[in-house]
Design a protein around this motif. Structure first.
Motif, short mmCIF file in Angstrom:
data_model
loop_
_atom_site.label_atom_id
_atom_site.label_comp_id
_atom_site.label_asym_id
_atom_site.label_seq_id
_atom_site.Cartn_x
_atom_site.Cartn_y
_atom_site.Cartn_z
N LEU A 93 29.13 10.31 24.90
CA LEU A 93 27.83 9.62 24.84
C LEU A 93 27.34 9.37 23.42
O LEU A 93 26.33 8.69 23.23
CB LEU A 93 26.77 10.43 25.60
CG LEU A 93 27.00 10.60 27.09
CD1 LEU A 93 25.99 11.58 27.68
CD2 LEU A 93 26.93 9.26 27.81
N ALA A 114 30.85 9.03 31.53
CA ALA A 114 29.87 8.63 30.52
C ALA A 114 29.05 7.41 30.97
O ALA A 114 27.82 7.41 30.80
CB ALA A 114 30.55 8.38 29.18
N ALA A 164 25.08 7.55 31.27
CA ALA A 164 24.28 6.60 30.48
C ALA A 164 23.31 5.85 31.38
O ALA A 164 22.14 5.64 31.02
CB ALA A 164 25.19 5.64 29.73
N ALA A 216 24.39 13.17 20.82
CA ALA A 216 25.19 13.97 21.75
C ALA A 216 25.68 15.21 21.02
O ALA A 216 26.28 15.12 19.95
CB ALA A 216 26.36 13.15 22.27
#
Length: 176
Positions: A23, A138, A142, A31
């Motif tokens: 991320l 991811a 997100a 991250a």
């Protein structure tokens, strides 16, 4: 226990470190993968960040969750959950740990029943919009970050809430 300017998100699940590590390229996201750092080191990195979102995998309630699950599965010695709760409260009060604004739970449908109830029952009941399920990827995390909504924060009397956990029984029948 103080809150930060950043929105702090803890990602939990088997692939949390891998997903968090993926991320870092997102705009306004810092991250932080725990790796070999102790939780207090992660807390310091989180505290210093100025990003809109700080996403990490160092759950400040991990030991409480582990012992709660073991307690109700019959694998935790008497008093172990209470010790984990007091240790977590001490860390939160001393600012060695920060309760996140949100938890993203990876693949909750694949979790063992008692652990799934910890996340989607106990934690979600305490602050319903603060526990968000997502697939362990991811892009899915997100997307979850982009859809976070405001809502009630964790219980104001955190000590009473945590200390009541030994009496917070999973709603799944327990296997023996």
């Amino acid at each position: 226990m103080r809150r930060l300017n950043s929105t702090v998100v803890v990602v939990v699940g088997e692939r949390a470190a891998e997903v968090v590590g993926s991320l870092g390229s997102l705009h306004n996201v810092r991250a932080v993968v725990r790796g070999d750092r102790d939780p207090a080191e992660v807390t310091e990195v989180v505290r210093r960040s100025g990003a809109m979102y700080v996403v990490h995998d160092a759950d400040p309630l991990a030991e409480v969750a582990r012992t709660w699950e073991a307690f109700f599965d019959g694998d935790e010695p008497t008093g172990g959950l209470e010790v984990a709760i007091e240790r977590a409260l001490s860390d939160l009060r001393a600012d060695r740990a920060i309760l996140p604004d949100y938890y993203v739970v990876l693949d909750p449908e694949d979790l063992p029943p008692t652990r799934r109830h910890w996340w989607m029952g106990v934690m979600a009941a305490a602050a319903p919009v603060r526990v968000v399920p997502a697939k362990a990827s991811a892009p899915d995390v997100a997307e979850a970050l982009s859809g976070l909504s405001a809502g009630r924060w964790w219980p104001q009397d955190l000590a009473s809430w945590l200390r009541a956990l030994p009496r917070t029984v999973p709603d799944q029948p327990l296997l023996t």
